[in-house]
Design a protein around this motif. Structure first.
Motif, PDB file in Angstrom:
ATOM      1  N   PHE A  29      -0.310   1.918 -11.206  1.00 49.08           N
ATOM      2  CA  PHE A  29      -0.766   2.649 -12.439  1.00 49.08           C
ATOM      3  C   PHE A  29      -1.773   1.541 -13.298  1.00 49.08           C
ATOM      4  O   PHE A  29      -1.685   0.809 -13.136  1.00 49.08           O
ATOM      5  N   VAL A  30      -2.829   2.203 -13.526  1.00 50.99           N
ATOM      6  CA  VAL A  30      -4.053   1.900 -14.224  1.00 50.99           C
ATOM      7  C   VAL A  30      -4.189   2.298 -15.541  1.00 50.99           C
ATOM      8  O   VAL A  30      -4.251   3.509 -15.707  1.00 50.99           O
ATOM      9  N   PHE A  31      -4.464   1.522 -16.644  1.00 49.85           N
ATOM     10  CA  PHE A  31      -4.692   1.801 -18.019  1.00 49.85           C
ATOM     11  C   PHE A  31      -6.059   0.955 -18.483  1.00 49.85           C
ATOM     12  O   PHE A  31      -5.844  -0.056 -18.122  1.00 49.85           O
ATOM     13  N   GLY A  32      -6.939   1.886 -19.127  1.00 49.21           N
ATOM     14  CA  GLY A  32      -8.005   1.299 -19.466  1.00 49.21           C
ATOM     15  C   GLY A  32      -8.315   1.680 -20.865  1.00 49.21           C
ATOM     16  O   GLY A  32      -8.402   2.824 -21.267  1.00 49.21           O
ATOM     17  N   ASN A  33      -8.590   0.709 -21.879  1.00 46.69           N
ATOM     18  CA  ASN A  33      -8.849   0.932 -23.271  1.00 46.69           C
ATOM     19  C   ASN A  33     -10.489   0.958 -23.348  1.00 46.69           C
ATOM     20  O   ASN A  33     -10.965  -0.083 -23.190  1.00 46.69           O
ATOM     21  N   VAL A  78      -3.152  -3.157 -14.898  1.00 46.66           N
ATOM     22  CA  VAL A  78      -2.618  -2.359 -13.538  1.00 46.66           C
ATOM     23  C   VAL A  78      -1.004  -3.072 -13.348  1.00 46.66           C
ATOM     24  O   VAL A  78      -0.769  -3.946 -13.508  1.00 46.66           O
ATOM     25  N   TYR A  79      -0.289  -1.955 -13.112  1.00 45.84           N
ATOM     26  CA  TYR A  79       1.027  -2.248 -12.865  1.00 45.84           C
ATOM     27  C   TYR A  79       1.317  -1.566 -11.404  1.00 45.84           C
ATOM     28  O   TYR A  79       0.747  -0.546 -11.202  1.00 45.84           O
ATOM     29  N   ALA A  80       2.278  -2.293 -10.765  1.00 42.31           N
ATOM     30  CA  ALA A  80       2.604  -1.878  -9.482  1.00 42.31           C
ATOM     31  C   ALA A  80       3.807  -1.133  -9.560  1.00 42.31           C
ATOM     32  O   ALA A  80       4.710  -1.483 -10.470  1.00 42.31           O
ATOM     33  N   ALA A  81       4.087  -0.055  -8.937  1.00 46.78           N
ATOM     34  CA  ALA A  81       5.318   0.722  -8.727  1.00 46.78           C
ATOM     35  C   ALA A  81       6.018   0.067  -7.576  1.00 46.78           C
ATOM     36  O   ALA A  81       5.538   0.103  -6.277  1.00 46.78           O
TER      37      ALA A  81
END
Length: 82
Positions: A29-33, A78-81
């Protein structure tokens, strides 16, 4: 993860891009501000994505069951599942 799938996920903020990369059994999971101000992805959004790992594999943000995810200006996480 080359050759895997990419799915855009809603973040509740027009300034935060969120997506999931999947390749076989692996998911990230990727998050970018993209803002110059802190932004929050709601706890409900995080719960809907079923992100289990609370510490990112990239970045320094932490998930909170109550507060969701706060991203600092121009930060990517970035979060790994599992």
């Amino acid at each position: 993860m080359s050759g895997g799938d990419l799915e855009i996920v809603p973040t509740g903020s027009e300034r935060v891009l969120g997506y999931v990369r999947t390749c076989g059994a692996e998911r990230a999971f990727v998050f970018g501000n993209f803002s110059e101000f802190p932004q929050t992805v709601t706890a409900q959004t995080i719960e809907n994505l079923a992100i289990k790992e609370k510490a990112p594999v990239y970045g320094t943000g932490a998930l909170s069951a109550d507060m969701g995810l706060e991203l600092q200006p121009l930060e990517f996480l970035v979060y790994a599942a599992k």
